[in-house]
Design a protein around this motif. Structure first.
Motif, PDB file in Angstrom:
ATOM      1  N   GLY A 189       0.838  -1.198   0.000  1.00 51.08           N
ATOM      2  CA  GLY A 189       0.000   0.000   0.000  1.00 51.08           C
ATOM      3  C   GLY A 189       0.867   1.238   0.000  1.00 51.08           C
ATOM      4  N   SER A 190       0.504   2.209   0.863  1.00 50.07           N
ATOM      5  CA  SER A 190       1.271   3.459   0.905  1.00 50.07           C
ATOM      6  C   SER A 190       2.722   3.191   1.306  1.00 50.07           C
ATOM      7  N   HIS A 191       2.945   2.176   2.088  1.00 54.23           N
ATOM      8  CA  HIS A 191       4.288   1.777   2.496  1.00 54.23           C
ATOM      9  C   HIS A 191       4.436   0.286   2.229  1.00 54.23           C
ATOM     10  N   GLU A 192       5.694  -0.136   1.983  1.00 52.55           N
ATOM     11  CA  GLU A 192       5.966  -1.563   1.802  1.00 52.55           C
ATOM     12  C   GLU A 192       6.864  -2.019   2.945  1.00 52.55           C
ATOM     13  N   GLY A 193       6.810  -3.303   3.241  1.00 50.90           N
ATOM     14  CA  GLY A 193       7.713  -3.796   4.278  1.00 50.90           C
ATOM     15  C   GLY A 193       7.225  -5.101   4.880  1.00 50.90           C
ATOM     16  N   ARG A 194       7.806  -5.432   6.026  1.00 52.98           N
ATOM     17  CA  ARG A 194       7.446  -6.655   6.735  1.00 52.98           C
ATOM     18  C   ARG A 194       7.244  -6.333   8.209  1.00 52.98           C
ATOM     19  N   GLY A 195       6.603  -7.246   8.898  1.00 53.01           N
ATOM     20  CA  GLY A 195       6.375  -6.978  10.314  1.00 53.01           C
ATOM     21  C   GLY A 195       5.789  -8.182  11.014  1.00 53.01           C
ATOM     22  N   TYR A 196       5.253  -7.939  12.211  1.00 59.52           N
ATOM     23  CA  TYR A 196       4.671  -9.015  13.002  1.00 59.52           C
ATOM     24  C   TYR A 196       3.305  -8.586  13.503  1.00 59.52           C
ATOM     25  N   LEU A 197       2.431  -9.563  13.609  1.00 63.00           N
ATOM     26  CA  LEU A 197       1.076  -9.291  14.062  1.00 63.00           C
ATOM     27  C   LEU A 197       0.760 -10.241  15.203  1.00 63.00           C
ATOM     28  N   GLU A 198       0.095  -9.707  16.225  1.00 63.63           N
ATOM     29  CA  GLU A 198      -0.337 -10.552  17.328  1.00 63.63           C
ATOM     30  C   GLU A 198      -1.786 -10.236  17.644  1.00 63.63           C
ATOM     31  N   MET A 199      -2.587 -11.287  17.797  1.00 66.57           N
ATOM     32  CA  MET A 199      -4.009 -11.081  18.069  1.00 66.57           C
ATOM     33  C   MET A 199      -4.425 -12.003  19.211  1.00 66.57           C
ATOM     34  N   THR A 200      -5.028 -11.440  20.235  1.00 68.93           N
ATOM     35  CA  THR A 200      -5.493 -12.253  21.353  1.00 68.93           C
ATOM     36  C   THR A 200      -6.984 -12.015  21.582  1.00 68.93           C
ATOM     37  N   GLY A 201      -7.562 -12.885  22.350  1.00 70.35           N
ATOM     38  CA  GLY A 201      -8.971 -12.715  22.716  1.00 70.35           C
ATOM     39  C   GLY A 201      -9.929 -13.179  21.643  1.00 70.35           C
ATOM     40  N   TYR A 202      -9.451 -13.953  20.676  1.00 67.54           N
ATOM     41  CA  TYR A 202     -10.363 -14.486  19.647  1.00 67.54           C
ATOM     42  C   TYR A 202     -10.820 -15.898  19.997  1.00 67.54           C
ATOM     43  N   GLU A 203     -10.874 -16.242  21.290  1.00 69.32           N
ATOM     44  CA  GLU A 203     -11.205 -17.625  21.668  1.00 69.32           C
ATOM     45  C   GLU A 203     -12.689 -17.880  21.490  1.00 69.32           C
TER      46      GLU A 203
END
Lengths: 344, 793
Positions: A330-344
């Motif tokens: 999108g407006s920026h390119e790159g890599r990263g990490y995602l963390e998601m909790t509470g989707y139980e």
């Protein structure tokens, strides 16, 4: 007893990830972050047994010799049953380690548990050493650290060297977590260059890339309406970085925060401006989890799509959560990490 | 109106108390057998589990101090920091109670009590908590730790955090470290990081556990069969009662009782009976189990050194399921009768038509159903897969065979009648045929009872034979020893060579064959092996050829998974490919196994020096050799007297076998009871058929004698049919259900003497059942027989 022990242990304190759940208890006798006292180093790299929960968290975006992208997680959690430290089994401190490696095809993860006070797990500030069993993050100083973990089907051994300064989130490390003022101490080292070896079921892979280190500690509850959190660490081409999280609430717009980190390490905080909206869901363990997000920070003209490298990066531990590498377009390119909790 | 209708319905039982008795007794016996088997099964299994779970005894490998004594906290932390997934255990006695300390964060799953209300903070901090059964907690002397009742703890044992145990026992070190089954990659060898510690592999007990699982599953199937036998009896009683009440029902409907209410009231009546009989049955089952269980408990105490309560706990689930199955069974047995009642035309012939005298049409229907069911069974046997198909095959085959019984018997009797010479013989055969429909339900019950007995005794005996053979094979050496390091291994082996008949080195290396994980074992040529090992398939003289290095031996699991047959090549190394010489049963072992010669083992894994040895010696010399070994510096804990272990294991099973034998007698008794009830019911109905024969000059005594002969003859014919059915049943249990449930087949052995004895019992049971009706017939007053001619029926 084990599975239940985990749940019980984890409820009063899991992670970054579980930061959310971990923050969800009364402070009862534990120390509270003080906005007038900023973290001081190297002492504050170490453990803070007076606080209820604490974590040292490394996530890394790596690349193999053939260009294959990999993600890596190394986490040590501390969860205190009482605000003190003691030697031997009398210590009320408990430790939990999570490690994972994500490839485009697979997600390998494992965990370790340990009692405090007996030397099986712990963190020392200088020279820095954090360990649980044979897993360790240690080095002569905080800019040069070795990172290792092993599980039944994977292991890794990496060295990390800092190419930029530590950054303090929020107000000089005092990071507010809700509109009602609950907060933690939170700083990062987002500028680690990494190289090393992943041992995977198909063989060893030489990798290099960059890693992001977080250290956070707190005792305070979140508001009981907050149901989970989505945390992003994004490294853009050109050197700028963005850390943003939103705490979801069941009946209202959640609390959000972002740190814009310039290539030289200058940090600008944004409260309430960070937006993340799910675009695509995946079903994991019978749970619907977003695996593609639209992320915006209008003040920095960020409007990007964040897509999971491997949607199945589900840590089926207790509690289960999603943690994995992402690619940014999108407006920026790159890599990263995602963390998601509470989707139980 | 409801009350009047109910009274009218119930008045039937007043007039036919025998029928009421049959109904209640049949149902109660069926429920009793079912719940008795369930109770024994559940209690025995719970006892094994509890005993095994406390400490995971046997299930996990353990690390102990090589020279005996304690393991220091520092050693534990060293091992953990090196990557070894181990968990400390300490145990001792406190006021007669076994106190076990575990470390809940690192203990492998399934160790220690699992309670819903566990509070980890309370368990780990402060004075701690102690989990145990109420009686064990009471026996503890005054301690500061909180006592928490946990019924799933082993009897006489309490479990607490390791720190609390160390404090209460006034200890500083651990007894052992339990090794988790899953270990991370790349951890160093134990001797590199803790040379004073020794790794003890899991005990053979875990294999025994897998065998018992199989045994319990088969026992459950047996319980179900017992219940089916009982249901046949109930079906007969209910059907007869309905038919006999047809005139009453017709009259009531003609008087204006709505059909719906009538059916509802009859269902309520049946439900009442089912509940009464079910309660009686659960009580019976409880008595049965209570009689048989103490033996099992006593043996478990010996085996595990842990106290198992001999008393039975009356679990709510258990008696509720007993009642439930009684009600369901009654519903099943009465369904057809209720259906017929609901469809009965208002003005149907009210004539008293004995239900027992089924017509030809229903016989054809029954034959058709039998054919379909047997077809389904054959189909399932040929193409079915899995546990459900196995049980489906069992059910369809048994019910099909039972339904086919009257048809087959009828055909046999027709042939006999055609061959008969002389009026009496002709009458006898014709009369037997005529009586067959009335007896067929009882005979079906007998068929099922006998088939179940043949099947189960074949299963149990095959199991026993296999188990004994397996124990002999695996635990043949009189003593097992384990040395701490390579030097000690060499020294002890040299020390033993001149002193015992044979020293058999044992070593195992995890490796891969055909992409599957296998354990590579070695065998030194010795008569022990050819004498004790039994192969499922083998070439001629496998051990001789094995010793000559001509091939390898593999277990059934590997053969099945890798599709290996005799002579197929097994690749063990880049240049090592050897053919399979034999495939052996390896019950309970989850992984494949390859046995090679000592020389080849040393060539493939030069770094591994065998440290465990099996010793063959004169049993009388065991104490002396043991003492000599201890004098040589081997700790007591490293010497195992496997003969003792074997004796204990056999005792457990012998007692369980005794339980099944007792159950066998009971099922036969139930079937005999069914025959008795059928004959008694028929006796009154048959008077019109017997009176003319009597009038023609046959004495009552002679008639009674013929009645006896008939009952025994029908029983004998049924027994003949039961034999193949029972063998088929055993085959399904051993080769289909067991393979589906556990992945290995139990070899089936035949026991003709047992079957002959069983057949004799069946004949005796039928003869005894016929005795009373026969005596009654012999004593029937001539006036009653004459009355047949005097009255219009």
């Amino acid at each position: 007893m084990n599975a239940r022990v985990l749940v019980l242990l984890c409820l009063p304190g899991l992670a970054h990830a579980q930061g959310f759940a971990g923050l969800g208890g009364e402070a009862g006798g534990f120390a509270l972050p003080d906005p007038s006292v900023a973290p001081a180093f190297p002492d504050d790299h170490g453990a803070h047994p007076d606080y209820r929960i604490e974590w040292w968290y490394v996530t890394a975006n790596l690349t193999g010799p053939d260009g294959t992208p990999y993600g890596l997680q190394w986490t040590l959690f501390r969860s205190a049953l009482a605000p003190r430290e003691a030697t031997g089994f009398a210590s009320p401190q408990n430790w939990l380690g999570h490690a994972a490696v994500t490839t485009p095809e697979s997600h390998l993860f494992t965990q370790r548990l340990a009692r405090g006070g007996i030397g099986q797990a712990g963190v020392e500030a200088a020279p820095f050493a954090a360990w649980i069993d044979d897993w360790r993050m240690a080095g002569p100083d905080f800019d040069n650290l070795d990172l290792a973990a092993s599980g039944p089907d994977f292991a890794y051994d990496l060295s990390m060297s800092a190419t930029g300064p530590l950054v303090l989130h929020g107000e000089a490390g005092y990071s507010v977590k809700s509109g009602k003022g609950q907060a933690s101490y939170y700083y990062s080292q987002p500028f680690f260059a990494v190289e090393g070896v992943l041992r995977l079921p198909d063989g060893a892979v030489e990798v290099s890339g960059h890693a992001w280190f977080d250290h956070e500690w707190s005792s305070q509850p979140l508001s009981d309406r907050q149901t989970g959190w989505d945390w992003f660490s994004l490294s853009f081409e050109g050197g700028a970085k963005l850390m943003g999280f939103q705490l979801r609430e069941n009946d209202a717009a959640g609390y959000s925060y972002a740190s814009w980190i310039a290539p030289d390490g200058t940090l600008t905080p944004y409260v309430g401006d960070f937006e993340a909206e799910p675009l695509e869901m995946a079903s994991l363990d019978g749970v619907e989890v977003p695996v593609r997000w639209a992320v915006r920070l209008p003040q920095r003209e960020v409007a990007v799509d964040v897509t999971a490298l491997n949607p199945a990066a589900w840590n089926a531990l207790s509690p289960p959560y999603w943690e994995g590498p992402v690619t940014i377009t999108g407006s920026h390119e790159g890599r990263g990490y995602l963390e998601m909790t509470g989707y139980e | 109106m409801t009350r009047a209708v109910l009274l009218a319905l119930l008045s039937h039982w007043h007039r036919a108390p025998l029928q009421l008795f049959t109904l209640i007794a049949g149902l109660a016996l069926a429920t009793g057998l079912w719940s008795g088997v369930q109770a024994i099964n559940a209690e025995a299994r719970a006892s094994y589990d509890v005993a095994a779970a406390t400490l995971g005894e046997g299930r996990y490998a353990r690390i102990e101090a090589a020279a005996g004594g304690e393991i220091a906290l520092a050693d534990y932390v060293t091992l953990r920091r090196a990557g070894w997934q181990v968990s400390p255990v300490v145990q001792g006695r406190l006021g007669g109670v076994r106190l076990v300390g575990i470390e809940p964060l690192t203990a492998p799953g399934g160790i220690g009590p699992a309670t819903e209300n566990a509070d980890i903070a309370a368990f780990l901090t402060g004075a701690g908590q102690v989990f145990g059964r109420a009686e064990a907690l009471e026996a503890l002397p005054g301690i500061d730790a909180e006592k928490v009742v946990a019924p799933d703890t082993a009897p006489g044992t309490v479990v607490t955090d390791v720190s609390v145990a160390l404090r209460l026992l006034d200890r500083v070190g651990f007894d052992a470290l339990i090794v988790a089954p899953e270990q991370p990659l790349g951890r160093p060898a134990l001797e590199e990081i803790a040379p004073d510690l020794a790794l003890r592999p899991p005990q053979a007990g875990s294999e025994v556990g897998r065998l018992t699982d199989s045994f319990h599953l088969n026992l459950t199937a047996f319980g179900l069969l017992c219940f089916a036998v009982g249901i046949f009896i109930v079906h007969g009683a209910v059907g007869l009662a309905f038919e006999q009440r047809r005139p009453v029902l017709r009259t009531m409907r003609a008087l204006g009782v709505p059909l719906r209410r009538l059916v509802a009231l009859m269902m309520a009546e049946l439900l009442g009976f089912a509940l009464i009989a079910g309660t009686l049955g659960v009580g019976l089952g409880w008595l049965l189990a209570a009689q048989l269980l103490p033996d099992v408990a006593a043996t478990l105490r010996g085996l595990y050194g842990a106290e198992v309560t001999g008393g039975l706990r009356l679990r709510p689930v258990w008696w509720l399921s007993g009642l439930g199955i009684a009600v369901l069974g009654t519903g099943f047995a009465a369904g057809a009768a209720l259906w017929r009642l609901a469809r009965m035309p208002l003005l149907a012939a009210g004539g008293r038509r004995a239900w027992a005298m089924a017509d030809a049409r229903s016989a054809r229907w029954q034959g058709g159903a039998a054919l379909v069911l047997i077809g389904v069974a054959v189909g399932l046997a040929l193409w079915g897969e899995g546990l459900v198909a196995g049980f489906g095959l069992l059910g369809a085959g048994l019910v099909g065979a039972a339904l086919a019984l009257p048809v087959v018997l009828g055909a046999g009797l027709a042939i006999a009648a055609r061959l008969a010479r002389g009026p009496l013989a002709q009458w006898f055969w014709a009369d037997t045929r005529q009586q067959l429909p009335g007896l067929s339900l009882a005979l079906m019950a007998l068929l099922l009872a006998m088939a179940a007995n043949i099947g189960v005794s074949t299963m149990v005996s095959s199991f026993r034979q296999t188990f004994t053979g397996f124990l002999d094979q695996r635990l043949a050496p009189e003593l097992y020893i384990e040395t701490a390091d390579d030097d000690q291994a060499r020294a002890i082996e040299a020390f033993l060579e001149p002193r015992v008949r044979a020293v058999l080195p044992l070593a195992s290396v995890e490796t891969e064959v055909a992409g599957l994980p296998v354990e590579l074992n070695l065998a030194r040529p010795d008569p022990t092996y050819p004498q004790n090992w039994r192969f499922l398939q083998a070439v001629d003289r496998p051990w001789e050829r094995h010793a000559a290095g001509e091939g390898v031996l593999v277990n059934e699991q590997l053969a099945r998974r890798a599709g290996l047959g005799l002579g197929d090549p097994v690749r063990l190394g880049p240049d090592t490919v050897l053919p399979v010489l034999g495939i052996h049963g390896d019950y309970g072992n989850p992984v494949g196994q390859v046995i090679v010669t000592e020389a080849l083992f040393a060539e493939l894994h030069p770094e591994v020096v065998p440290r465990r040895f099996g010793l063959r010696l004169d049993p009388d010399e065991v104490p002396a050799i043991r003492a000599a070994l201890v004098a040589e510096g081997l700790p007591e804990g490293a010497i195992t007297d496997q003969a003792a272990v074997k004796r204990f294991s056999m005792q457990v099973f012998e007692r369980t076998f005794a339980v099944t034998a007792a159950l066998n007698v009971l099922t036969l008794a139930v079937a005999g009871f069914a025959i008795l009830m059928s004959l008694l019911t028929l006796a009154a109905l048959r008077l019109p058929q017997l009176a003319p024969v009597w009038a023609l000059g046959l004495t009552r005594r002679r008639l009674a004698g013929l009645e006896m002969v008939r009952a025994v003859l029908l029983a004998a014919l049924t027994a003949l049919m039961a034999l193949p059915l029972g063998l088929a049943l055993a085959w399904v249990l051993l080769s289909v259900v067991n393979v589906a449930a556990f992945g290995w087949r139990l070899p089936m052995f035949l026991f003709p003497w047992d079957y002959a004895r069983l057949g004799l019992f069946a004949l005796v049971a039928a003869g005894l059942a016929a005795l009373w009706p026969a005596i009654r017939l012999a004593r029937t007053p001539p006036a009653a027989l004459l009355g047949v001619f005097a009255n219009e029926r």
